[in-house]
Design a protein around this motif. Structure first.
Motif, short mmCIF file in Angstrom:
data_model
loop_
_atom_site.label_atom_id
_atom_site.label_comp_id
_atom_site.label_asym_id
_atom_site.label_seq_id
_atom_site.Cartn_x
_atom_site.Cartn_y
_atom_site.Cartn_z
N UNK A 189 1.00 -1.38 0.38
CA UNK A 189 -0.49 0.53 -0.21
C UNK A 189 1.06 1.11 0.05
N UNK A 190 1.15 1.80 -1.39
CA UNK A 190 1.44 3.41 -1.25
C UNK A 190 0.48 4.73 -0.24
N UNK A 204 -4.58 5.83 0.32
CA UNK A 204 -3.16 4.27 0.55
C UNK A 204 -3.80 3.99 -0.92
N UNK A 205 -2.55 3.76 -1.65
CA UNK A 205 -2.47 3.50 -3.46
C UNK A 205 -2.20 2.02 -3.52
N UNK A 206 -2.90 1.63 -4.67
CA UNK A 206 -2.16 0.09 -4.82
C UNK A 206 -0.91 0.21 -6.39
N UNK A 216 -6.98 7.70 -7.47
CA UNK A 216 -7.91 6.10 -6.96
C UNK A 216 -7.19 5.46 -5.85
N UNK A 217 -7.21 5.93 -4.44
CA UNK A 217 -7.62 5.83 -3.44
C UNK A 217 -7.98 5.05 -3.06
N UNK A 218 -7.47 3.45 -2.86
CA UNK A 218 -7.88 2.12 -2.09
C UNK A 218 -8.89 2.35 -0.04
N UNK A 219 -7.78 3.43 -0.05
CA UNK A 219 -8.14 3.70 1.54
C UNK A 219 -8.08 4.89 1.81
N UNK A 235 -10.49 -5.71 4.00
CA UNK A 235 -10.56 -5.44 3.08
C UNK A 235 -10.51 -4.81 1.48
N UNK A 236 -9.51 -4.50 1.50
CA UNK A 236 -8.78 -3.87 0.24
C UNK A 236 -7.73 -5.32 -0.02
N UNK A 237 -7.60 -6.26 0.36
CA UNK A 237 -6.14 -6.91 -0.23
C UNK A 237 -6.56 -7.81 -1.92
N UNK A 238 -7.71 -7.83 -1.53
CA UNK A 238 -8.28 -8.50 -3.13
C UNK A 238 -7.88 -7.43 -4.10
#
Length: 263
Positions: A189-190, A204-206, A216-219, A235-238
């Motif tokens: 997570x970046x 945080x981004x992929x 496009x943040x995943x969190x 919750x974002x791992x996949x």
């Protein structure tokens, strides 16, 4: 009289037969355990050969050491992923990375100081060479290399701050080793790309690209110094790509980066 002699001969013959049977049984009892032990040793030898030829799980110490190195690489070199093989990383990128890990920007230092960092992160047989280190912003030489003195001299002509970094969180998936080759698969997570004076990490981004662009943040919507919970990661791992790091361990116990691939 003749019958007695025949009986006597028969008794002697039976005694000889019994004696021979006794001798043979004794030899068998004495030798059989050795045969079993020999077979058992051969089985162990075969098992050891098979085990040596199989991938093994990393020890906790190896796992922690390699995860720490992965975080160091990613913080500086994420823009360069994937790395196809040792030497595919640009020489200037390798030198700038080593300079950052050395932590002496603004000071002169010896070639041997930088070489220790290169060996730690890229192995004692790395292909990177010593030369002038160019400024990461492209405005001239940052460090002048003197090959005669084997020393780097800081060029105090740059009126700007240091290079940018990627705040990252690394999540271990699995790792194996076979012979001297080690592979580690992780999720990354970046955080928001940080340049100069860093602002708060609000997302945080992929990928490094999304981090740099703030897209496009995943969190998202996070407070500065926010610690991601295990539930949030799950919750974002996949949705996160798997990044595989391959290392080769050298004779000096360095785990040199060989490649980085995105799965």
């Amino acid at each position: 009289m003749r019958e007695e002699k025949q009986k006597h001969k028969m008794v002697i013959f039976i005694i000889l037969i019994l004696f021979m049977v006794f001798i043979l049984l004794s030899i068998y009892i004495i030798c059989h355990p050795k045969v079993e032990n020999s077979n058992h040793m051969e089985d162990n030898d075969v098992s050891e050969v098979v085990d040596d030829d199989m991938e093994k799980e990393l020890t906790m110490e190896e796992k922690e050491l390699l995860l720490a190195q992965i975080k160091d690489y990613t913080t500086i070199l994420a823009d360069s992923y994937p790395i196809d093989g040792l030497g595919s990383l640009d020489n200037q990128q390798a030198l700038l990375f080593a300079l950052d890990q050395l932590g002496v920007t603004g000071q002169d230092f010896m070639e041997s100081d930088l070489e220790k960092v290169l060996e730690k992160y890229f192995g004692d047989n790395h292909p990177y060479i010593h030369e002038d280190i160019q400024c990461f912003l492209g405005d001239g030489v940052l460090y002048r290399y003197d090959s005669a003195k084997r020393e780097y001299f800081f060029q105090d002509i740059h009126g700007h701050g240091g290079a940018g970094i990627y705040p990252v969180e690394i999540y271990y998936l699995d790792g194996q080793k076979k012979d001297e080759v080690y592979t580690v698969r992780v999720n990354i997570l970046y955080g928001n790309y940080c340049y100069g004076t860093c602002g708060p990490v609000t997302g945080y981004y992929k990928s490094a690209v999304d981090s740099r662009n703030g897209e496009n943040p995943v969190l998202g919507g996070l407070d500065d110094y926010y610690e991601i919970t295990e539930e949030e990661y799950q919750s974002v791992k996949d949705n996160l790509p798997v990044t595989k790091f391959t290392f080769v361990k050298d004779q000096n116990e360095n785990y040199g980066l060989e490649s980085v691939t995105l799965e």
